[in-house]
Each structure stands twice: as C-alpha cells, then as structure tokens.
Design a protein around this motif. Sequence first.
Motif, PDB file in Angstrom:
ATOM      1  N   ALA A  95     -18.970  71.027 -20.609  1.00 44.84           N
ATOM      2  CA  ALA A  95     -19.594  72.291 -20.201  1.00 44.84           C
ATOM      3  C   ALA A  95     -20.496  72.093 -18.985  1.00 44.84           C
ATOM      4  O   ALA A  95     -20.502  72.916 -18.061  1.00 44.84           O
ATOM      5  CB  ALA A  95     -20.396  72.874 -21.367  1.00 44.84           C
ATOM      6  N   LEU A  96     -21.249  70.988 -18.965  1.00 42.02           N
ATOM      7  CA  LEU A  96     -22.137  70.728 -17.829  1.00 42.02           C
ATOM      8  C   LEU A  96     -21.361  70.421 -16.553  1.00 42.02           C
ATOM      9  O   LEU A  96     -21.866  70.623 -15.447  1.00 42.02           O
ATOM     10  CB  LEU A  96     -23.070  69.552 -18.153  1.00 42.02           C
ATOM     11  CG  LEU A  96     -24.187  69.836 -19.152  1.00 42.02           C
ATOM     12  CD1 LEU A  96     -24.876  68.541 -19.569  1.00 42.02           C
ATOM     13  CD2 LEU A  96     -25.210  70.808 -18.557  1.00 42.02           C
ATOM     14  N   GLY A  97     -20.137  69.948 -16.722  1.00 42.25           N
ATOM     15  CA  GLY A  97     -19.307  69.650 -15.557  1.00 42.25           C
ATOM     16  C   GLY A  97     -18.551  70.849 -15.029  1.00 42.25           C
ATOM     17  O   GLY A  97     -17.800  70.731 -14.049  1.00 42.25           O
ATOM     18  N   ALA A  98     -18.733  72.012 -15.647  1.00 38.24           N
ATOM     19  CA  ALA A  98     -18.029  73.220 -15.226  1.00 38.24           C
ATOM     20  C   ALA A  98     -18.354  73.556 -13.775  1.00 38.24           C
ATOM     21  O   ALA A  98     -19.506  73.461 -13.343  1.00 38.24           O
ATOM     22  CB  ALA A  98     -18.410  74.391 -16.130  1.00 38.24           C
ATOM     23  N   ARG A 155     -16.152  66.183 -13.397  1.00 35.42           N
ATOM     24  CA  ARG A 155     -16.162  66.716 -14.758  1.00 35.42           C
ATOM     25  C   ARG A 155     -15.720  65.658 -15.770  1.00 35.42           C
ATOM     26  O   ARG A 155     -16.290  65.557 -16.858  1.00 35.42           O
ATOM     27  CB  ARG A 155     -15.241  67.936 -14.851  1.00 35.42           C
ATOM     28  CG  ARG A 155     -15.434  68.744 -16.121  1.00 35.42           C
ATOM     29  CD  ARG A 155     -14.732  70.076 -16.050  1.00 35.42           C
ATOM     30  NE  ARG A 155     -15.312  71.006 -17.021  1.00 35.42           N
ATOM     31  CZ  ARG A 155     -14.969  72.287 -17.110  1.00 35.42           C
ATOM     32  NH1 ARG A 155     -14.082  72.799 -16.276  1.00 35.42           N
ATOM     33  NH2 ARG A 155     -15.531  73.059 -18.015  1.00 35.42           N
ATOM     34  N   VAL A 156     -14.742  64.865 -15.392  1.00 35.33           N
ATOM     35  CA  VAL A 156     -14.289  63.779 -16.275  1.00 35.33           C
ATOM     36  C   VAL A 156     -15.428  62.782 -16.506  1.00 35.33           C
ATOM     37  O   VAL A 156     -15.723  62.398 -17.642  1.00 35.33           O
ATOM     38  CB  VAL A 156     -13.059  63.063 -15.663  1.00 35.33           C
ATOM     39  CG1 VAL A 156     -12.751  61.784 -16.446  1.00 35.33           C
ATOM     40  CG2 VAL A 156     -11.854  63.983 -15.670  1.00 35.33           C
ATOM     41  N   ALA A 157     -16.079  62.364 -15.426  1.00 32.09           N
ATOM     42  CA  ALA A 157     -17.178  61.389 -15.531  1.00 32.09           C
ATOM     43  C   ALA A 157     -18.332  61.951 -16.343  1.00 32.09           C
ATOM     44  O   ALA A 157     -18.938  61.237 -17.154  1.00 32.09           O
ATOM     45  CB  ALA A 157     -17.664  60.989 -14.135  1.00 32.09           C
ATOM     46  N   THR A 158     -18.640  63.224 -16.147  1.00 32.21           N
ATOM     47  CA  THR A 158     -19.735  63.851 -16.891  1.00 32.21           C
ATOM     48  C   THR A 158     -19.415  63.936 -18.373  1.00 32.21           C
ATOM     49  O   THR A 158     -20.267  63.635 -19.224  1.00 32.21           O
ATOM     50  CB  THR A 158     -20.010  65.266 -16.328  1.00 32.21           C
ATOM     51  OG1 THR A 158     -20.344  65.161 -14.946  1.00 32.21           O
ATOM     52  CG2 THR A 158     -21.172  65.923 -17.065  1.00 32.21           C
ATOM     53  N   THR A 159     -18.197  64.312 -18.693  1.00 31.63           N
ATOM     54  CA  THR A 159     -17.781  64.419 -20.100  1.00 31.63           C
ATOM     55  C   THR A 159     -17.906  63.084 -20.822  1.00 31.63           C
ATOM     56  O   THR A 159     -18.496  62.991 -21.909  1.00 31.63           O
ATOM     57  CB  THR A 159     -16.332  64.921 -20.189  1.00 31.63           C
ATOM     58  OG1 THR A 159     -16.227  66.194 -19.550  1.00 31.63           O
ATOM     59  CG2 THR A 159     -15.888  65.046 -21.646  1.00 31.63           C
TER      60      THR A 159
END
Length: 304
Positions: free
Chosen positions: A242-245, A252-256
């Motif tokens: 969600a934060l990588g949206a 987004r992959v790295a954040t997840t």
Amino acid sequence: MNRTIGRASALVEDYLLAWILAAVLAGVAFPALAGITRYSTGILAVMVGSVSLTLSPAEFRRIDASALARPLAGHLLMPVLAFGVATALGFRPAVVTGFVVLGAVTPELVTPVMTELADGDTALASTVLVVTGVGSLAFIPAALATFAAGSLSVPTGVVVEQLALAVVAPMAVAIALRARFPERVGEHDAVYPGVSAAMVVLILAGVAAANAHLVRSNTGLLATVTVGAVALNALGYGVGYALGAGTERPTRVATTLSVGMRDFAVAAALVLAAGLPAVASLPAVAFGVVEMLSSAALARVFSR
C-alpha cells in the motif's frame, strides 16, 4: 579451497528453508543444543557482518528520499502491528515482547537478494537495511519501552549494548571495508550470504533447543504463535504494498519486501542475548519458517 567454500556456501543458501526446518527439529529433539545461545552475540555479529560485506556504498547515493521514506514509514508501523497481533491473540507478556522485538528489528538481511529475484529496486532495499540497522539503537528500545511494559522487565541498556555490538558495529565495519577495498572484498561476494545463512541456521537450532520443553509440553502455544507470525507477515506485506502505491514497480516491490520481511534471526538472538525469557524467542522461530516460504512465493509472483 575457495571453490569448496563457495560450493558449501551455495548449498546452505540455496536450501535455506530446508536447513531452517532441520535446525528447528534438531533443537526440539536435542535440548542440549541450547548451549549455542551462549554465543548468540558473536554468531549475530558474524551473520550481520558477513552479509553487510555485499553492500556497496555507491548503491546508496542514487536513492530518492521520497522512495526511501515509504519503506521507513512501514518499518515504524511494524512493532505497532506486532503488538496488536500478539495482544489480540492473548499472549503472555514475554511472548508479546518477542513479537514487538520481531516487528522492530531490521528487514531480513537477505531482503536485497529477494528483491533482486523479484526484479525490484535492490539499492533501495539495501539502503533501508542500513538505515534501519543504524536506527535500531534507538528504535528497538523505544518500541520495547512503549509496547512491552506490563509485568515483564525489559533490560533496555542491555538491548542497546547488544545492538551496538552485534548489529551496528559489524554492519559499519563491513560497509567501510567494502568502500575501502571494493575489489578485494568483492572477490568473495558469492560466499558472504552463505556464511550469514549458516549463522541463521546455527542460532535457530539454539533457540529451538532453548524452547524444546515448552514446545513439547504446549503444542497449542506453538500453533497460536505460528498464526500470529502468519498474520504479522501478511500485514507487513500489505502495508508495504500500500505504501508503494503510485511508485514505479521496482520501488513497490522493494517496499513490500522491506516492510513484510523481518530479520527473525536477529530478533531471536537479541532476545536471548538481552537475557529475556526463552519463550520470547518463539515468535521469531515461527516467523522464520513462515517468512522463508512467503518471500520465495512472493518473489516468484513479482518476477512474473
């Protein structure tokens, strides 16, 4: 000789999940392995230092501050989520503390590797690892002071000391060596993750042995702790996604992965090195198995 070491390292790294399961089973079967926990600080230092040798300072310079803020925001939320999960499941204070430590520790040391496999931003994952590692000196004691009160006394000073000796110092020395001798250190990049993985297996065998009697006499507790580990892992991935949206896919992959993956071995070793009850390390053991399965599956999904 180097070729033999490389093959042994790859054998541990490539089949890490199997080694972790074997270590947990060995610990439960042979409680005498609990003696390993006496050396948890040294084992943890080797684990952190070896994998940190792969982190090149040059990677950190190109990271955008707004991209870095997203996984760091998720990192701040993880002990809150861990406390919520543990409280909802009605655990005793020691187990709640174990969950809080698990939520507050750095992302798993192999997060950059899993990010690379998932075609994510490896440099971002590495930067998050370093920033949270240095910040852990203040963040983990603060999280424990906030969420792990109650009837359990948490030795904050000992926690800070162990973090400094076993996490921050080895990470700083390793990154400095990489910056000073990039070619010489880089020659053995294939070996470092395997060494770190071997230390993970070793510490989990000791932690499982320290909890052997409890696991044998109370399988229901282990089952419930595993449910909590699954919930925390899933919530972490969800928050990270969600934060990588709105960002590019690699970010987004790295954040997840950086938010959902927690360094269970660091959590387990830190609990024991700080003199907390052995049962407080049980969430880390359960989370380790859950995370190894989920991160591999998620990396495969992302890479498609």
